[in-house]
Design a protein around this motif. Structure first.
Motif, PDB file in Angstrom:
ATOM      1  N   LYS A 137      18.040  31.653 -20.938  1.00 22.45           N
ATOM      2  CA  LYS A 137      17.932  30.865 -19.723  1.00 22.45           C
ATOM      3  C   LYS A 137      18.363  31.544 -18.672  1.00 22.45           C
ATOM      4  CE  LYS A 137      18.033  26.116 -21.657  1.00 22.45           C
ATOM      5  NZ  LYS A 137      19.105  26.305 -22.667  1.00 22.45           N
ATOM      6  N   ARG A 138      19.473  32.369 -18.662  1.00 23.14           N
ATOM      7  CA  ARG A 138      20.162  32.996 -17.469  1.00 23.14           C
ATOM      8  C   ARG A 138      19.483  34.174 -17.212  1.00 23.14           C
ATOM      9  NH1 ARG A 138      25.820  30.885 -17.278  1.00 23.14           N
ATOM     10  NH2 ARG A 138      25.332  28.473 -17.198  1.00 23.14           N
ATOM     11  N   LEU A 139      19.146  35.128 -17.844  1.00 19.06           N
ATOM     12  CA  LEU A 139      18.516  36.335 -17.838  1.00 19.06           C
ATOM     13  C   LEU A 139      17.302  36.245 -16.573  1.00 19.06           C
ATOM     14  CD1 LEU A 139      18.840  38.951 -20.633  1.00 19.06           C
ATOM     15  CD2 LEU A 139      20.028  38.682 -18.293  1.00 19.06           C
ATOM     16  N   PRO A 140      16.342  35.388 -16.936  1.00 19.50           N
ATOM     17  CA  PRO A 140      15.513  35.107 -15.928  1.00 19.50           C
ATOM     18  C   PRO A 140      15.602  34.899 -14.637  1.00 19.50           C
ATOM     19  CG  PRO A 140      14.887  34.001 -17.935  1.00 19.50           C
ATOM     20  CD  PRO A 140      16.121  34.382 -18.279  1.00 19.50           C
ATOM     21  N   GLU A 141      17.039  34.380 -14.223  1.00 22.93           N
ATOM     22  CA  GLU A 141      17.338  34.050 -12.871  1.00 22.93           C
ATOM     23  C   GLU A 141      17.479  35.367 -12.226  1.00 22.93           C
ATOM     24  OE1 GLU A 141      20.883  31.847 -12.718  1.00 22.93           O
ATOM     25  OE2 GLU A 141      20.194  30.241 -13.938  1.00 22.93           O
ATOM     26  N   TYR A 142      18.159  36.600 -12.860  1.00 23.59           N
ATOM     27  CA  TYR A 142      18.318  37.684 -12.117  1.00 23.59           C
ATOM     28  C   TYR A 142      16.757  38.371 -11.744  1.00 23.59           C
ATOM     29  CZ  TYR A 142      22.927  37.674 -14.218  1.00 23.59           C
ATOM     30  OH  TYR A 142      24.252  37.459 -14.370  1.00 23.59           O
ATOM     31  N   ALA A 143      15.902  38.003 -12.746  1.00 18.57           N
ATOM     32  CA  ALA A 143      14.585  38.539 -12.415  1.00 18.57           C
ATOM     33  C   ALA A 143      13.909  37.700 -10.959  1.00 18.57           C
ATOM     34  CB  ALA A 143      13.685  38.366 -13.547  1.00 18.57           C
ATOM     35  N   ASP A 144      14.326  36.400 -10.974  1.00 16.67           N
ATOM     36  CA  ASP A 144      13.586  35.638 -10.040  1.00 16.67           C
ATOM     37  C   ASP A 144      14.237  35.765  -8.836  1.00 16.67           C
ATOM     38  OD1 ASP A 144      12.374  34.345 -11.786  1.00 16.67           O
ATOM     39  OD2 ASP A 144      13.506  32.499 -12.057  1.00 16.67           O
ATOM     40  N   LEU A 145      15.813  36.431  -8.760  1.00 21.56           N
ATOM     41  CA  LEU A 145      16.575  36.395  -7.697  1.00 21.56           C
ATOM     42  C   LEU A 145      16.152  37.737  -7.126  1.00 21.56           C
ATOM     43  CD1 LEU A 145      18.665  34.830  -5.819  1.00 21.56           C
ATOM     44  CD2 LEU A 145      20.263  36.277  -7.368  1.00 21.56           C
ATOM     45  N   CYS A 146      15.882  38.902  -7.897  1.00 22.00           N
ATOM     46  CA  CYS A 146      15.855  40.057  -7.623  1.00 22.00           C
ATOM     47  C   CYS A 146      14.514  40.843  -7.481  1.00 22.00           C
ATOM     48  CB  CYS A 146      16.883  41.014  -8.285  1.00 22.00           C
ATOM     49  SG  CYS A 146      18.740  40.386  -8.155  1.00 22.00           S
ATOM     50  N   ASN A 147      13.806  40.676  -8.577  1.00 24.16           N
ATOM     51  CA  ASN A 147      12.829  41.681  -9.070  1.00 24.16           C
ATOM     52  C   ASN A 147      11.855  41.657  -7.828  1.00 24.16           C
ATOM     53  OD1 ASN A 147      13.971  42.083 -11.344  1.00 24.16           O
ATOM     54  ND2 ASN A 147      12.076  41.341 -12.594  1.00 24.16           N
ATOM     55  N   ALA A 148      11.476  40.717  -7.214  1.00 23.83           N
ATOM     56  CA  ALA A 148      10.471  40.923  -6.087  1.00 23.83           C
ATOM     57  C   ALA A 148      10.994  40.529  -4.435  1.00 23.83           C
ATOM     58  CB  ALA A 148       9.282  39.979  -6.441  1.00 23.83           C
ATOM     59  N   ASN A 149      12.431  40.567  -4.606  1.00 21.63           N
ATOM     60  CA  ASN A 149      13.211  40.321  -3.267  1.00 21.63           C
ATOM     61  C   ASN A 149      12.900  41.227  -2.524  1.00 21.63           C
ATOM     62  OD1 ASN A 149      15.152  39.915  -1.344  1.00 21.63           O
ATOM     63  ND2 ASN A 149      16.583  38.943  -2.813  1.00 21.63           N
ATOM     64  N   PRO A 150      12.307  41.106  -1.059  1.00 20.52           N
ATOM     65  CA  PRO A 150      12.017  42.108  -0.360  1.00 20.52           C
ATOM     66  C   PRO A 150      13.041  42.908   0.089  1.00 20.52           C
ATOM     67  CG  PRO A 150      11.326  40.055   0.711  1.00 20.52           C
ATOM     68  CD  PRO A 150      11.657  39.810  -0.814  1.00 20.52           C
ATOM     69  N   ILE A 151      14.064  42.076   0.407  1.00 20.29           N
ATOM     70  CA  ILE A 151      15.422  42.879   0.976  1.00 20.29           C
ATOM     71  C   ILE A 151      16.112  43.702  -0.139  1.00 20.29           C
ATOM     72  CG2 ILE A 151      17.796  42.246   2.067  1.00 20.29           C
ATOM     73  CD1 ILE A 151      16.769  39.769   2.630  1.00 20.29           C
TER      74      ILE A 151
END
Lengths: 445, 241
Positions: A216-230
């Motif tokens: 459940k937690r690992l997708p949070e990293y992807a949501d937070l970072c993978n497409a984050n423009p900054i």
């Protein structure tokens, strides 16, 4: 300019030297304004700078904000572990080597023990359960190590949430380590011949709960970072190093795989029975810091797969031995949880003190003198979270190692600093080094 | 080179024994086939205490694995064929092969190993120094672990030099990764890698005297007192070895 007894400017034979400790940058700006003909500055970053990933000293020559030369100064964490092991028994060696790369202690112990076992010629006698437990612990450790890499890497570019959630999840892994080995770090749990003790009751349930939570937690990293423009703006194309450069510099691990080359010792030279697990070697093809971040995220998913399979196998191995059957090598002391915490098993104490004189002698000889290892040398590398980790062990037939040398991937990979950061912006140096994930305990040993 | 060859001990010629032909593998190896490095004395490895056991006079040579004879088996022979003429002893032990190389040949051997398409040892895991103070004339050893990713093979190269002349050619030109590794080995053992771009200390401070990993360099430490008793530092304690 105000006079500060700790920070100020002084003239040396090399030119003008400024010492700044924060919030006094004006002194440099004013000082340089006096002599504006030269834009070239040599900046000494660290060894205590929070963004240099430990006690690493960077010597950067900059023109404006462009780095023209980057050099590393290391050795600030050199503790002479290799020398110290020459004065302890082979078993005590695990206690020392676990402290080298403190973010991946199980890998240090495993490569050391695999080498000792090869010299003892008992590689075939290691019980299955010991090997499965080693794999389980190493993969949990890979997750905790990658989490620290991502967390500190995020912190260094100002993504504090990535840091807090990274350390939050790492804490869960450390709790598992504490449950299984009794310690959060520096376990000395993997021993020549097997592991120190069996899994405690309830450990498998905890591990399964952890795997479920991580999914459940690992997708949070992807949501937070993978497409984050900054996030992407800071990482895309930074720390670029292609396959040719990586090979020349002997860099392994995620940095090598970020060039698209699927080299992973768990697949190419399996040890501890890795050939029996179903997992994929992750690669990326961008050769940059962003690719290495995504690669580490993917590798954590693969580690979860291996942990699930190892837990499955351990469920069927209840009560199986975790130490080699040869009583001349197996550590005689048994541990148990008492009312005051972990200690020597009372049953074992009763046996050696009350029932068996031979048992007592045997215990005493193995614990104080240790076992002898036939003369020769061995090198059994394993895939640590940072790349090829190997211990070159030399025995002269004694009860102590004649020489222990660790080929630590952090040490080798850090050589990439110059090629990754020269010609780029000074802010990208931090990102490039963070993407190498050097751990200074392993670099300096 | 030619002087070395003059010093080679001739094979001992003993009387012919039929048992030799029947079971040559059961014979002790001739003296020049065993790498004896030093000796272990006494029963307990501890000196300075009154050993009344009667075993104090025991002397046991420290014998390292003897050189292997051809065929080494499998791909080992392919590598050995390609390096023919440059090799010293070859040791096969516990499934790992070690090629002893003279220092004059090291760069040539490494270059061949890296570039020959049949060999392709494109990865070097660095250099590890070992100090054998009792191996007279070959006190300092430099050990290189090479990996061929193409063929998934590993070999070990070993170069030994006397303490009085600790020079080994640098491999940085062939394997740039050895830059820091050679600096570390210089720092720790005092082996001088000729041709290294900047052979300076790396882990110890620049002005440090001595090379800490050598066997003649003390470990250091202070005695620890506890309830009136004193425990000496680890390298001075009574110990087994």
């Amino acid at each position: 300019m105000t006079q500060d007894m700790y920070a100020g400017a002084s003239e040396t034979s090399e030119g003008k030297v400024f010492t700044v400790t924060g919030q006094d940058w004006d002194s440099i700006v004013e000082g340089l304004a006096e002599d504006s003909s030269d834009e070239r500055i040599v900046v000494n970053m660290g060894p205590q700078h929070p963004s240099t990933h430990g006690v690493l000293r960077l010597i950067l020559e900059i023109e404006g904000e462009t780095v023209t030369e980057a050099r590393c100064g290391i050795g600030y964490l050199h503790t002479g572990i290799e020398k110290n092991t020459e004065y302890r028994s082979w078993v005590q060696g695990t206690t020392f080597v676990t402290r080298m790369d403190y973010l991946s202690p199980f890998f240090n112990e495993a490569t050391y023990c695999l080498g000792v076992e090869r010299l003892l010629d008992i590689e075939d006698q290691i019980p299955e359960k010991a090997s499965v437990m080693r794999v389980l612990l190493m993969e949990l450790n890979r997750i905790s190590s990658h989490l620290v890499c991502i967390a500190t890497g995020g912190m260094e570019i100002g993504a504090l949430t990535v840091m807090t959630i990274g350390f939050r999840e790492r804490e869960l892994v450390l709790d598992l380590f504490e449950l299984i080995t009794g310690l959060r770090m520096n376990h000395a749990f993997i021993r020549p011949g097997g592991v120190a003790q069996d899994l405690p009751p309830g450990a498998l349930d905890e591990i399964r709960a952890f795997v479920a939570l991580m999914k459940k937690r690992l997708p949070e990293y992807a949501d937070l970072c993978n497409a984050n423009p900054i996030f992407r703006a800071r990482l895309d194309g930074v720390g670029h190093l292609d396959l040719e450069g990586v090979m020349a510099l002997g860099i392994t691990g995620p940095v090598l795989r970020s060039t698209g080359y699927a080299w992973d010792l768990r697949k190419t030279e399996p040890y501890c029975g890795y050939e029996d697990y179903d997992f994929d070697v992750q690669t990326w093809d961008t050769c940059d810091a962003y690719g290495r971040f995504r690669l580490r995220l993917n590798e954590m998913w693969e580690s979860l797969k291996i942990i699930e399979q190892a837990a499955e196998r351990l469920a069927g191995l209840e009560g199986a031995p975790v130490m080699v059957a040869d009583k001349k090598i197996a550590w005689p002391s048994q541990l148990a949880i008492g009312s005051d915490g972990m200690g020597n098993s009372l049953d074992h104490i009763r046996h050696i003190m009350g029932e068996s004189m031979e048992g007592l002698i045997h215990h005493f000889k193995l614990v104080t003198e240790g076992f002898r290892v036939p003369p020769g040398q061995a090198y059994v590398p394993i895939e640590s979270p940072r790349g090829e980790l190997g211990a070159h062990l030399v025995s002269d037939g004694g009860t102590r190692p004649f020489r222990v040398h660790f080929r630590d991937p952090s040490f080798t990979n850090l050589q990439g600093t110059s090629v990754m950061s020269e010609g780029g912006m000074i802010a990208d140096v931090i990102v490039a080094i963070a993407s190498l994930d050097p751990v200074m305990g392993g670099v300096d040993r | 080179m030619s002087e070395d060859q003059k010093d080679v001990i001739p094979e001992p010629k003993g009387p012919e024994q039929p048992a030799v032909e029947q079971s040559p593998e059961n014979l002790p190896a001739p003296p020049n086939e065993v790498t004896a490095v030093g000796a272990r004395t006494g029963m307990f490895g501890a000196s300075g205490t009154g050993d009344t056991s009667g075993y104090g006079g025991l002397v046991a040579p420290i014998v390292f694995p003897a050189p292997a004879k051809r065929p080494y088996g499998g791909w080992y022979d392919e590598v050995a064929d390609a390096l023919e003429g440059s090799l010293g002893n070859v040791v096969v032990h516990r499934g790992e092969i070690t090629f002893h190389v003279r220092r004059e040949e090291l760069v040539h051997v490494a270059q061949t190993l890296r570039d020959d398409p049949k060999l392709r040892f494109e990865f070097c895991a660095g250099v590890s120094g070992v100090h054998y103070p009792d191996d007279k004339g070959n006190e300092l050893h430099a050990v290189y672990h090479l990996l061929s990713m193409t063929h998934n093979r590993r070999i070990r190269l070993e170069v030994s030099v006397p303490d009085a002349d600790p020079h080994i050619p640098s491999l940085v030109g062939v394997y740039p990764t050895n830059d820091w590794h050679e600096r570390e080995t210089y720092d720790m053992f005092g082996i001088i890698f000729d041709g290294h771009p900047a052979l300076t200390r790396i882990l110890m401070p620049d002005d440090w005297p001595g090379h800490p990993q050598r066997k003649d360099y003390p470990l250091g430490g202070i005695p620890v007192e506890y309830k009136g008793g004193t425990i000496p530092p680890p390298d001075q304690r009574r110990s087994y070895n």
